[in-house]
Design an enzyme around this catalytic site. Structure first.
Site, PDB file in Angstrom:
ATOM      1  N   GLY A  64       0.836  -1.215   0.000  1.00 25.11           N
ATOM      2  CA  GLY A  64       0.000   0.000   0.000  1.00 25.11           C
ATOM      3  C   GLY A  64       0.859   1.250   0.000  1.00 25.11           C
ATOM      4  N   ARG A 115       1.133  -4.937  -5.890  1.00 23.68           N
ATOM      5  CA  ARG A 115       1.150  -6.209  -5.173  1.00 23.68           C
ATOM      6  C   ARG A 115       1.489  -7.248  -6.232  1.00 23.68           C
ATOM      7  NH1 ARG A 115      -2.609  -3.353  -1.779  1.00 23.68           N
ATOM      8  NH2 ARG A 115      -1.626  -3.267   0.252  1.00 23.68           N
ATOM      9  N   ASP A 125       4.917  -5.003   6.268  1.00 22.87           N
ATOM     10  CA  ASP A 125       5.571  -6.252   6.683  1.00 22.87           C
ATOM     11  C   ASP A 125       5.496  -7.327   5.597  1.00 22.87           C
ATOM     12  OD1 ASP A 125       2.813  -6.165   7.433  1.00 22.87           O
ATOM     13  OD2 ASP A 125       3.095  -8.042   8.480  1.00 22.87           O
ATOM     14  N   THR A 133       3.642   2.707   5.744  1.00 19.20           N
ATOM     15  CA  THR A 133       2.225   2.326   5.825  1.00 19.20           C
ATOM     16  C   THR A 133       1.508   3.321   6.728  1.00 19.20           C
ATOM     17  OG1 THR A 133       0.668   0.736   6.796  1.00 19.20           O
ATOM     18  CG2 THR A 133       2.895   0.588   7.565  1.00 19.20           C
ATOM     19  N   ASP A 135      -0.930   2.594   8.652  1.00 18.10           N
ATOM     20  CA  ASP A 135      -1.571   1.915   9.789  1.00 18.10           C
ATOM     21  C   ASP A 135      -0.793   2.000  11.100  1.00 18.10           C
ATOM     22  OD1 ASP A 135      -3.727   1.108   8.275  1.00 18.10           O
ATOM     23  OD2 ASP A 135      -2.743  -0.742   7.625  1.00 18.10           O
ATOM     24  N   ASP A 156       1.223  -0.104  12.363  1.00 21.64           N
ATOM     25  CA  ASP A 156       1.101  -1.374  13.086  1.00 21.64           C
ATOM     26  C   ASP A 156       2.340  -2.252  12.934  1.00 21.64           C
ATOM     27  OD1 ASP A 156       0.694  -1.833  10.402  1.00 21.64           O
ATOM     28  OD2 ASP A 156      -0.963  -3.235  10.676  1.00 21.64           O
ATOM     29  N   ARG A 202      -7.616  -2.354   8.240  1.00 24.81           N
ATOM     30  CA  ARG A 202      -8.260  -3.676   8.132  1.00 24.81           C
ATOM     31  C   ARG A 202      -7.941  -4.554   9.327  1.00 24.81           C
ATOM     32  NH1 ARG A 202      -7.245  -3.919   2.368  1.00 24.81           N
ATOM     33  NH2 ARG A 202      -5.234  -4.753   2.908  1.00 24.81           N
TER      34      ARG A 202
HETATM   35  P1  ADP Z   1       2.593  -4.549   2.673  1.00 23.27           P
HETATM   36  O1  ADP Z   1       4.037  -4.557   2.317  1.00 23.27           O
HETATM   37  O2  ADP Z   1       2.027  -3.154   2.662  1.00 23.27           O
HETATM   38  O3  ADP Z   1       2.318  -5.332   3.953  1.00 23.27           O
HETATM   39  P2  ADP Z   1       1.547  -6.772   1.076  1.00 23.27           P
HETATM   40  O4  ADP Z   1       1.299  -7.654   2.245  1.00 23.27           O
HETATM   41  O5  ADP Z   1       0.509  -6.696   0.005  1.00 23.27           O
HETATM   42  O6  ADP Z   1       1.781  -5.247   1.483  1.00 23.27           O
HETATM   43  O7  ADP Z   1       2.927  -7.240   0.421  1.00 23.27           O
HETATM   44  C1  ADP Z   1       3.466  -6.572  -0.701  1.00 23.27           C
HETATM   45  C2  ADP Z   1       4.140  -7.575  -1.616  1.00 23.27           C
HETATM   46  O8  ADP Z   1       5.210  -8.215  -0.920  1.00 23.27           O
HETATM   47  C3  ADP Z   1       3.250  -8.720  -2.082  1.00 23.27           C
HETATM   48  O9  ADP Z   1       2.442  -8.360  -3.185  1.00 23.27           O
HETATM   49  C4  ADP Z   1       4.278  -9.757  -2.465  1.00 23.27           C
HETATM   50  O10 ADP Z   1       4.832  -9.485  -3.732  1.00 23.27           O
HETATM   51  C5  ADP Z   1       5.368  -9.534  -1.415  1.00 23.27           C
HETATM   52  N1  ADP Z   1       5.194 -10.505  -0.316  1.00 23.27           N
HETATM   53  C6  ADP Z   1       4.296 -10.473   0.699  1.00 23.27           C
HETATM   54  N2  ADP Z   1       4.409 -11.552   1.502  1.00 23.27           N
HETATM   55  C7  ADP Z   1       5.405 -12.309   0.976  1.00 23.27           C
HETATM   56  C8  ADP Z   1       6.001 -13.571   1.331  1.00 23.27           C
HETATM   57  N3  ADP Z   1       5.596 -14.262   2.395  1.00 23.27           N
HETATM   58  N4  ADP Z   1       7.001 -14.037   0.548  1.00 23.27           N
HETATM   59  C9  ADP Z   1       7.419 -13.349  -0.537  1.00 23.27           C
HETATM   60  N5  ADP Z   1       6.892 -12.170  -0.925  1.00 23.27           N
HETATM   61  C10 ADP Z   1       5.908 -11.656  -0.193  1.00 23.27           C
END
Ligand code: ADP
Length: 323
Positions: free
Chosen positions: A11, A72, A103, A126, A128, A130, A172
Protein backbone atom coordinates in the site's frame (compact mmCIF):
# COMPACT_ATOMS: atom_id res chain seq x y z
CA UNK A 1 28.90 -2.38 -2.14
CA UNK A 2 28.92 -0.25 -5.29
CA UNK A 3 25.33 -0.17 -6.43
CA UNK A 4 21.98 -0.20 -4.69
CA UNK A 5 18.33 0.03 -5.73
CA UNK A 6 15.17 1.34 -4.10
CA UNK A 7 11.53 0.33 -4.56
CA UNK A 8 8.13 0.96 -2.98
CA UNK A 9 5.81 -2.00 -2.40
CA UNK A 10 2.36 -2.82 -0.98
CA UNK A 11 0.00 0.00 0.00
CA UNK A 12 1.21 3.52 -0.77
CA UNK A 13 1.61 6.03 2.04
CA UNK A 14 2.37 9.76 2.15
CA UNK A 15 6.08 10.32 2.74
CA UNK A 16 7.26 7.45 0.55
CA UNK A 17 8.61 10.05 -1.90
CA UNK A 18 10.56 11.75 0.85
CA UNK A 19 12.06 8.34 1.69
CA UNK A 20 12.98 7.67 -1.97
CA UNK A 21 14.62 11.11 -2.13
CA UNK A 22 16.61 10.45 1.04
CA UNK A 23 17.80 7.05 -0.23
CA UNK A 24 18.89 8.44 -3.61
CA UNK A 25 20.65 11.43 -2.09
CA UNK A 26 22.33 9.41 0.66
CA UNK A 27 23.56 6.88 -1.91
CA UNK A 28 24.98 9.72 -4.00
CA UNK A 29 26.60 11.17 -0.87
CA UNK A 30 28.27 7.80 -0.21
CA UNK A 31 29.40 7.48 -3.86
CA UNK A 32 27.11 4.54 -4.58
CA UNK A 33 25.34 4.00 -7.89
CA UNK A 34 21.61 4.14 -7.22
CA UNK A 35 18.77 2.63 -9.24
CA UNK A 36 15.01 2.90 -9.01
CA UNK A 37 12.67 -0.02 -9.53
CA UNK A 38 9.21 0.92 -10.83
CA UNK A 39 6.10 -0.93 -9.56
CA UNK A 40 7.64 -2.75 -6.60
CA UNK A 41 8.47 -6.45 -6.88
CA UNK A 42 6.50 -6.68 -10.14
CA UNK A 43 8.95 -4.23 -11.67
CA UNK A 44 11.87 -6.16 -10.24
CA UNK A 45 10.69 -9.30 -12.04
CA UNK A 46 10.02 -7.33 -15.24
CA UNK A 47 13.44 -5.63 -15.05
CA UNK A 48 11.97 -2.13 -14.75
CA UNK A 49 15.22 -0.92 -13.23
CA UNK A 50 16.68 2.49 -14.12
CA UNK A 51 19.54 4.63 -12.86
CA UNK A 52 18.69 7.63 -10.67
CA UNK A 53 20.59 10.77 -9.86
CA UNK A 54 20.23 13.22 -6.97
CA UNK A 55 18.51 15.62 -9.36
CA UNK A 56 15.86 13.06 -10.35
CA UNK A 57 14.35 13.30 -6.88
CA UNK A 58 14.07 17.10 -6.79
CA UNK A 59 10.63 18.54 -5.95
CA UNK A 60 9.13 15.33 -4.56
CA UNK A 61 9.53 15.75 -0.80
CA UNK A 62 6.13 17.45 -0.67
CA UNK A 63 4.28 14.98 -2.90
CA UNK A 64 2.03 12.18 -1.64
CA UNK A 65 1.94 8.69 -3.18
CA UNK A 66 5.10 7.27 -4.72
CA UNK A 67 6.81 8.40 -7.92
CA UNK A 68 8.07 4.82 -8.35
CA UNK A 69 4.51 3.51 -8.18
CA UNK A 70 3.72 0.42 -6.17
CA UNK A 71 2.16 -2.97 -6.75
CA UNK A 72 1.15 -6.21 -5.17
CA UNK A 73 2.90 -9.07 -6.92
CA UNK A 74 1.85 -12.73 -6.65
CA UNK A 75 4.80 -13.96 -8.72
CA UNK A 76 7.22 -12.70 -6.08
CA UNK A 77 5.66 -15.11 -3.57
CA UNK A 78 7.10 -17.96 -5.70
CA UNK A 79 10.76 -18.99 -5.78
CA UNK A 80 10.88 -18.65 -9.59
CA UNK A 81 9.70 -15.04 -9.40
CA UNK A 82 12.33 -14.16 -6.83
CA UNK A 83 15.04 -15.92 -8.87
CA UNK A 84 14.13 -13.76 -11.88
CA UNK A 85 14.14 -10.63 -9.70
CA UNK A 86 17.59 -11.49 -8.30
CA UNK A 87 18.95 -12.24 -11.78
CA UNK A 88 17.75 -8.82 -12.98
CA UNK A 89 19.39 -7.05 -10.06
CA UNK A 90 22.64 -8.96 -10.64
CA UNK A 91 22.58 -8.08 -14.35
CA UNK A 92 22.84 -4.42 -13.24
CA UNK A 93 25.52 -5.35 -10.64
CA UNK A 94 23.14 -4.22 -7.89
CA UNK A 95 24.03 -5.79 -4.52
CA UNK A 96 21.75 -3.94 -2.10
CA UNK A 97 18.05 -3.12 -2.06
CA UNK A 98 16.00 -0.68 0.04
CA UNK A 99 12.39 -1.82 0.28
CA UNK A 100 9.87 0.80 1.39
CA UNK A 101 6.62 -0.90 2.40
CA UNK A 102 4.82 -2.93 5.03
CA UNK A 103 5.57 -6.25 6.68
CA UNK A 104 4.44 -8.23 3.59
CA UNK A 105 7.10 -6.45 1.58
CA UNK A 106 9.62 -7.24 4.30
CA UNK A 107 8.85 -10.97 4.04
CA UNK A 108 9.61 -10.76 0.34
CA UNK A 109 12.87 -8.93 1.06
CA UNK A 110 13.86 -11.55 3.60
CA UNK A 111 13.31 -14.34 1.06
CA UNK A 112 15.30 -12.48 -1.61
CA UNK A 113 18.18 -12.11 0.82
CA UNK A 114 18.08 -15.72 2.07
CA UNK A 115 17.80 -17.29 -1.39
CA UNK A 116 20.00 -14.99 -3.48
CA UNK A 117 22.23 -12.99 -1.15
CA UNK A 118 20.76 -9.62 -2.13
CA UNK A 119 21.35 -7.33 0.85
CA UNK A 120 17.99 -5.91 1.87
CA UNK A 121 17.01 -3.12 4.25
CA UNK A 122 13.34 -2.29 4.98
CA UNK A 123 11.77 1.11 5.60
CA UNK A 124 8.31 1.14 7.23
CA UNK A 125 5.87 2.76 4.81
CA UNK A 126 2.22 2.33 5.82
CA UNK A 127 -0.50 4.56 7.24
CA UNK A 128 -1.57 1.92 9.79
CA UNK A 129 1.37 2.31 12.20
CA UNK A 130 1.10 -1.37 13.09
CA UNK A 131 4.63 -2.49 12.18
CA UNK A 132 6.89 -3.62 15.00
CA UNK A 133 10.42 -2.23 15.37
CA UNK A 134 9.40 1.41 15.06
CA UNK A 135 7.30 3.82 17.08
CA UNK A 136 5.99 5.42 13.89
CA UNK A 137 5.64 4.39 10.26
CA UNK A 138 6.05 6.74 7.32
CA UNK A 139 2.59 8.06 6.37
CA UNK A 140 0.79 7.49 9.65
CA UNK A 141 1.00 11.09 10.86
CA UNK A 142 -0.34 12.45 7.57
CA UNK A 143 -3.22 9.95 7.49
CA UNK A 144 -4.04 10.74 11.12
CA UNK A 145 -4.22 14.45 10.42
CA UNK A 146 -6.43 13.90 7.37
CA UNK A 147 -8.81 11.73 9.40
CA UNK A 148 -8.98 14.32 12.18
CA UNK A 149 -9.68 17.11 9.69
CA UNK A 150 -12.50 15.00 8.21
CA UNK A 151 -13.98 14.39 11.67
CA UNK A 152 -13.81 18.14 12.43
CA UNK A 153 -15.67 18.95 9.24
CA UNK A 154 -18.33 16.34 9.85
CA UNK A 155 -18.81 17.54 13.40
CA UNK A 156 -19.88 20.95 12.07
CA UNK A 157 -22.75 19.42 10.12
CA UNK A 158 -23.52 16.83 12.80
CA UNK A 159 -23.94 19.64 15.36
CA UNK A 160 -26.02 21.79 13.03
CA UNK A 161 -28.48 18.98 12.25
CA UNK A 162 -28.19 17.24 15.64
CA UNK A 163 -27.25 14.03 13.88
CA UNK A 164 -25.53 10.76 14.54
CA UNK A 165 -22.58 10.06 12.21
CA UNK A 166 -20.51 6.92 11.74
CA UNK A 167 -17.10 7.65 10.27
CA UNK A 168 -15.11 4.74 8.90
CA UNK A 169 -11.34 5.08 9.18
CA UNK A 170 -8.88 2.81 7.31
CA UNK A 171 -7.34 -0.14 9.16
CA UNK A 172 -8.26 -3.68 8.13
CA UNK A 173 -6.25 -5.36 10.88
CA UNK A 174 -5.35 -2.49 13.14
CA UNK A 175 -7.36 0.07 15.07
CA UNK A 176 -4.37 2.31 15.79
CA UNK A 177 -5.32 5.04 13.33
CA UNK A 178 -8.99 4.92 14.38
CA UNK A 179 -8.18 5.13 18.06
CA UNK A 180 -5.87 8.13 17.62
CA UNK A 181 -8.12 9.98 15.18
CA UNK A 182 -11.13 9.31 17.40
CA UNK A 183 -9.38 10.75 20.44
CA UNK A 184 -8.03 13.78 18.53
CA UNK A 185 -11.40 14.36 16.83
CA UNK A 186 -13.37 14.06 20.07
CA UNK A 187 -15.43 11.05 18.98
CA UNK A 188 -18.17 9.84 21.32
CA UNK A 189 -17.19 6.20 20.70
CA UNK A 190 -14.34 4.45 18.86
CA UNK A 191 -14.89 0.91 17.55
CA UNK A 192 -11.69 -1.05 16.85
CA UNK A 193 -10.88 -4.67 15.95
CA UNK A 194 -8.76 -5.06 19.10
CA UNK A 195 -11.82 -4.91 21.39
CA UNK A 196 -15.23 -6.62 21.01
CA UNK A 197 -18.00 -4.26 19.88
CA UNK A 198 -21.23 -4.43 21.88
CA UNK A 199 -24.09 -2.86 19.86
CA UNK A 200 -26.67 -2.75 22.71
CA UNK A 201 -24.07 -1.03 24.92
CA UNK A 202 -23.36 1.45 22.10
CA UNK A 203 -27.07 2.24 21.74
CA UNK A 204 -27.35 2.68 25.50
CA UNK A 205 -24.41 5.11 25.48
CA UNK A 206 -25.90 7.15 22.63
CA UNK A 207 -29.25 7.38 24.45
CA UNK A 208 -27.51 8.33 27.68
CA UNK A 209 -25.55 11.06 25.85
CA UNK A 210 -28.77 12.54 24.44
CA UNK A 211 -30.39 12.52 27.88
CA UNK A 212 -27.35 14.42 29.16
CA UNK A 213 -27.84 17.05 26.48
CA UNK A 214 -25.40 16.03 23.73
CA UNK A 215 -26.97 17.14 20.45
CA UNK A 216 -24.80 15.18 18.04
CA UNK A 217 -22.64 12.08 18.13
CA UNK A 218 -19.68 10.90 16.13
CA UNK A 219 -18.70 7.24 16.21
CA UNK A 220 -15.39 6.30 14.62
CA UNK A 221 -15.40 2.77 13.19
CA UNK A 222 -12.18 1.05 12.13
CA UNK A 223 -12.56 -0.61 8.72
CA UNK A 224 -11.76 -4.01 10.30
CA UNK A 225 -14.01 -3.77 13.37
CA UNK A 226 -15.46 -7.12 14.52
CA UNK A 227 -19.05 -5.79 14.22
CA UNK A 228 -18.55 -5.00 10.53
CA UNK A 229 -18.07 -1.89 8.42
CA UNK A 230 -19.48 1.50 9.45
CA UNK A 231 -22.56 0.95 7.26
CA UNK A 232 -23.31 -2.36 9.04
CA UNK A 233 -22.93 -0.81 12.48
CA UNK A 234 -25.19 2.10 11.45
CA UNK A 235 -27.88 -0.39 10.32
CA UNK A 236 -27.70 -2.36 13.55
CA UNK A 237 -28.01 0.83 15.61
CA UNK A 238 -30.92 2.25 13.59
CA UNK A 239 -32.80 -1.07 13.71
CA UNK A 240 -32.57 -1.30 17.50
CA UNK A 241 -33.01 2.33 18.56
CA UNK A 242 -34.74 5.64 17.91
CA UNK A 243 -31.69 6.78 15.87
CA UNK A 244 -33.44 6.09 12.58
CA UNK A 245 -31.40 8.27 10.25
CA UNK A 246 -27.70 7.92 11.03
CA UNK A 247 -25.24 9.08 8.38
CA UNK A 248 -22.19 7.14 7.28
CA UNK A 249 -18.96 8.59 5.91
CA UNK A 250 -16.12 6.38 4.69
CA UNK A 251 -12.92 8.40 4.63
CA UNK A 252 -11.25 5.58 2.69
CA UNK A 253 -8.54 6.40 0.21
CA UNK A 254 -8.68 10.15 0.93
CA UNK A 255 -6.55 9.19 3.91
CA UNK A 256 -3.74 7.79 1.82
CA UNK A 257 -3.19 10.79 -0.44
CA UNK A 258 -2.07 14.36 -0.09
CA UNK A 259 0.86 16.38 1.08
CA UNK A 260 2.87 14.58 3.75
CA UNK A 261 3.16 16.37 7.09
CA UNK A 262 6.50 17.79 8.25
CA UNK A 263 6.68 14.89 10.73
CA UNK A 264 6.43 12.27 7.98
CA UNK A 265 8.92 14.09 5.75
CA UNK A 266 11.51 14.30 8.51
CA UNK A 267 10.90 10.70 9.61
CA UNK A 268 11.21 9.43 6.02
CA UNK A 269 14.37 11.46 5.47
CA UNK A 270 16.09 10.21 8.62
CA UNK A 271 15.13 6.58 8.04
CA UNK A 272 16.09 6.72 4.36
CA UNK A 273 19.57 7.99 5.15
CA UNK A 274 20.04 5.31 7.82
CA UNK A 275 18.98 2.58 5.38
CA UNK A 276 21.78 3.53 3.01
CA UNK A 277 24.29 3.76 5.86
CA UNK A 278 23.26 0.27 6.94
CA UNK A 279 23.97 -1.09 3.45
CA UNK A 280 27.34 0.71 3.41
CA UNK A 281 28.13 -0.94 6.75
CA UNK A 282 27.37 -4.37 5.28
CA UNK A 283 24.04 -4.88 7.07
CA UNK A 284 21.26 -6.99 5.60
CA UNK A 285 17.89 -8.41 6.68
CA UNK A 286 17.23 -5.36 8.84
CA UNK A 287 14.53 -2.72 9.08
CA UNK A 288 15.06 0.88 10.10
CA UNK A 289 12.76 2.41 12.69
CA UNK A 290 12.49 5.20 15.20
CA UNK A 291 12.44 4.67 18.97
CA UNK A 292 11.99 7.84 20.96
CA UNK A 293 14.39 10.27 19.33
CA UNK A 294 16.76 7.60 17.97
CA UNK A 295 16.91 5.87 14.61
CA UNK A 296 17.34 2.14 15.20
CA UNK A 297 17.94 -1.10 13.27
CA UNK A 298 16.06 -4.33 13.98
CA UNK A 299 15.86 -7.69 12.19
CA UNK A 300 13.10 -7.60 9.55
CA UNK A 301 10.96 -10.14 11.44
CA UNK A 302 10.55 -7.65 14.28
CA UNK A 303 7.95 -6.07 11.98
CA UNK A 304 5.55 -9.00 12.37
CA UNK A 305 6.67 -10.71 15.59
CA UNK A 306 6.39 -7.56 17.68
CA UNK A 307 3.59 -5.60 16.02
CA UNK A 308 2.82 -2.11 17.29
CA UNK A 309 -0.51 -1.95 19.12
CA UNK A 310 -2.05 1.14 20.61
CA UNK A 311 -1.52 1.47 24.34
CA UNK A 312 -4.60 -0.18 25.98
CA UNK A 313 -4.81 2.72 28.44
CA UNK A 314 -6.00 4.85 25.50
CA UNK A 315 -9.34 3.02 25.60
CA UNK A 316 -9.88 4.53 29.03
CA UNK A 317 -8.67 7.93 27.79
CA UNK A 318 -11.28 7.87 25.02
CA UNK A 319 -13.94 6.68 27.50
CA UNK A 320 -13.26 9.46 30.00
CA UNK A 321 -13.18 12.16 27.32
CA UNK A 322 -16.53 11.01 25.90
CA UNK A 323 -18.29 11.54 29.24
P1 ADP B 1 2.59 -4.55 2.67
O1 ADP B 1 4.04 -4.56 2.32
O2 ADP B 1 2.03 -3.15 2.66
O3 ADP B 1 2.32 -5.33 3.95
P2 ADP B 1 1.55 -6.77 1.08
O4 ADP B 1 1.30 -7.65 2.25
O5 ADP B 1 0.51 -6.70 0.00
O6 ADP B 1 1.78 -5.25 1.48
O7 ADP B 1 2.93 -7.24 0.42
C1 ADP B 1 3.47 -6.57 -0.70
C2 ADP B 1 4.14 -7.58 -1.62
O8 ADP B 1 5.21 -8.21 -0.92
C3 ADP B 1 3.25 -8.72 -2.08
O9 ADP B 1 2.44 -8.36 -3.18
C4 ADP B 1 4.28 -9.76 -2.46
O10 ADP B 1 4.83 -9.49 -3.73
C5 ADP B 1 5.37 -9.53 -1.42
N1 ADP B 1 5.19 -10.50 -0.32
C6 ADP B 1 4.30 -10.47 0.70
N2 ADP B 1 4.41 -11.55 1.50
C7 ADP B 1 5.41 -12.31 0.98
C8 ADP B 1 6.00 -13.57 1.33
N3 ADP B 1 5.60 -14.26 2.40
N4 ADP B 1 7.00 -14.04 0.55
C9 ADP B 1 7.42 -13.35 -0.54
N5 ADP B 1 6.89 -12.17 -0.93
C10 ADP B 1 5.91 -11.66 -0.19
Amino acid sequence: MKRIAVLTSGGDSPGMNAAIRAVVRAATYHDLGVYAVDRGYQGLIENRIRPMSARDVGGIINRGGTILRTARCKAFMETEGRAQAAANLKSHSIEGLVVIGGDGSYRGAQALDAEHGIRCIGLPGTIDNDIGGTDYTIGYDTALNIAVEAIDRIRDTAESHERLFFIEVMGRDSGYLSMMSGIAGGAEEILVPETPTDIPALVEKLQHDRRKGKRSSIIVVAEGDDAGRAIDVAHMVSETSEFKDPRVVVIGHLQRGGTPTAFDRILASRLGIRAVEALVQGETGKMVGIHGKSVVLHPLEEAWTNRTLFDPSLIQVAHVLAT
